[in-house]
Design an enzyme around this catalytic site. Structure first.
Site, short mmCIF file in Angstrom:
data_model
loop_
_atom_site.label_atom_id
_atom_site.label_comp_id
_atom_site.label_asym_id
_atom_site.label_seq_id
_atom_site.Cartn_x
_atom_site.Cartn_y
_atom_site.Cartn_z
N ASP A 113 0.83 -1.20 0.00
CA ASP A 113 0.00 0.00 0.00
C ASP A 113 0.87 1.26 0.00
O ASP A 113 1.98 1.25 0.54
CB ASP A 113 -0.90 -0.01 1.24
CG ASP A 113 -2.04 0.99 1.13
OD1 ASP A 113 -2.39 1.39 0.00
OD2 ASP A 113 -2.57 1.38 2.18
N ASN A 164 -10.79 -2.72 -5.90
CA ASN A 164 -10.03 -1.72 -6.65
C ASN A 164 -10.69 -1.32 -7.97
O ASN A 164 -10.31 -0.32 -8.59
CB ASN A 164 -8.60 -2.19 -6.92
CG ASN A 164 -7.72 -2.16 -5.69
OD1 ASN A 164 -6.72 -2.86 -5.60
ND2 ASN A 164 -8.07 -1.33 -4.70
#
Length: 243
Positions: free
Chosen positions: A21, A69
């Site tokens: 991330d 996503n």
């Protein structure tokens, strides 16, 4: 079948899973588009894979793209899919020569045919490698994985291949995407966020976690080594108490 013997506290993790991330924030801090950060993050994967043998890491699983996503902008999603295709093409020879076995987990139905063809080809080309097992979670979500596994299990029950009374906590893992892998010993999340984001929900029941502030493109093999050393100092009892 994978060797699921639990490591003693004195040694490092055999299976490390990473939630990669912070790519977008890394790029924005440099006044660059988010895809620039994703490109930098893809390059970081190579360094981490190369560090694994010396650290005793046999299995490395990285979270590349989640089922959630798809909610990102069309430009970013299209750019990521293009990046995945380029990564496979660029790294295929290096991974094969380096003895890395590559697997992909996640639902491939929504991915384009060119990408899935490249995924299939890379898996086939590396299937006999055994130095490091690299698993890439692509269009993956833990809840989605369990739901898909449950459907397959229910189908086997309905068709008489499995008796309902034989279903227990040892049964479901055989239907998961990760059925050939041991559960992760250590799960790392970069970028300062302290949540697991639907990653390996079943498999990480007894994993150790490290939430670190480093953005993924800045993550180094030295930091991985430090986290592995931290893992080695932990007392993992798996619900038991010392004798």
């Amino acid at each position: 079948m994978p060797d699921t013997t639990q490591p003693s506290p004195a040694i490092g993790p055999r299976h490390v899973a990473i939630i990669m991330d912070g790519n977008g924030r890394w790029a924005q801090a440099r006044n660059r588009p988010r895809l620039f950060g994703h490109q930098a993050g893809a390059r970081r994967v190579r360094e981490v894979v190369e560090a694994c043998p010396e650290l005793g890491i046999k299995y490395l699983t990285v979270f590349a793209f989640s089922t959630e996503n798809w909610k990102r902008t069309q430009v970013e999603v299209a750019g990521l899919m293009s990046l995945f295709r380029r990564y496979i093409i660029k790294e295929a020879r290096n991974l094969t020569k380096a003895g890395v076995r590559v697997r992909f987990i996640g639902d491939r139905v929504r991915l384009d045919s060119k990408l899935t063809e490249l995924m299939d080809t890379l898996e086939a080309a590396t299937q006999h490698n055994d130095l490091v097992h690299l698993t890439i979670a692509l269009n993956y979500g833990g809840r989605d994985e369990v739901a898909r596994a449950t459907k397959r299990l229910a189908r086997d029950v309905a068709e008489g291949r499995l008796r309902p009374e034989d279903v227990d906590e040892e049964t479901l893992p055989k239907y998961l995407d990760t059925h050939v892998l041991p559960d992760p010993d250590l799960v790392i999340r970069t970028s300062g966020e302290a949540r697991i984001s639907n990653f390996l929900l079943w498999q990480s029941a007894y994993s150790e976690y490290e939430f670190i502030d480093t953005l993924w493109p800045d993550f180094t093999s030295a930091e991985l080594e430090r986290l592995c050393r931290n893992f080695g100092s932990r007392d993992r009892r798996f619900g038991a108490v010392p004798a």
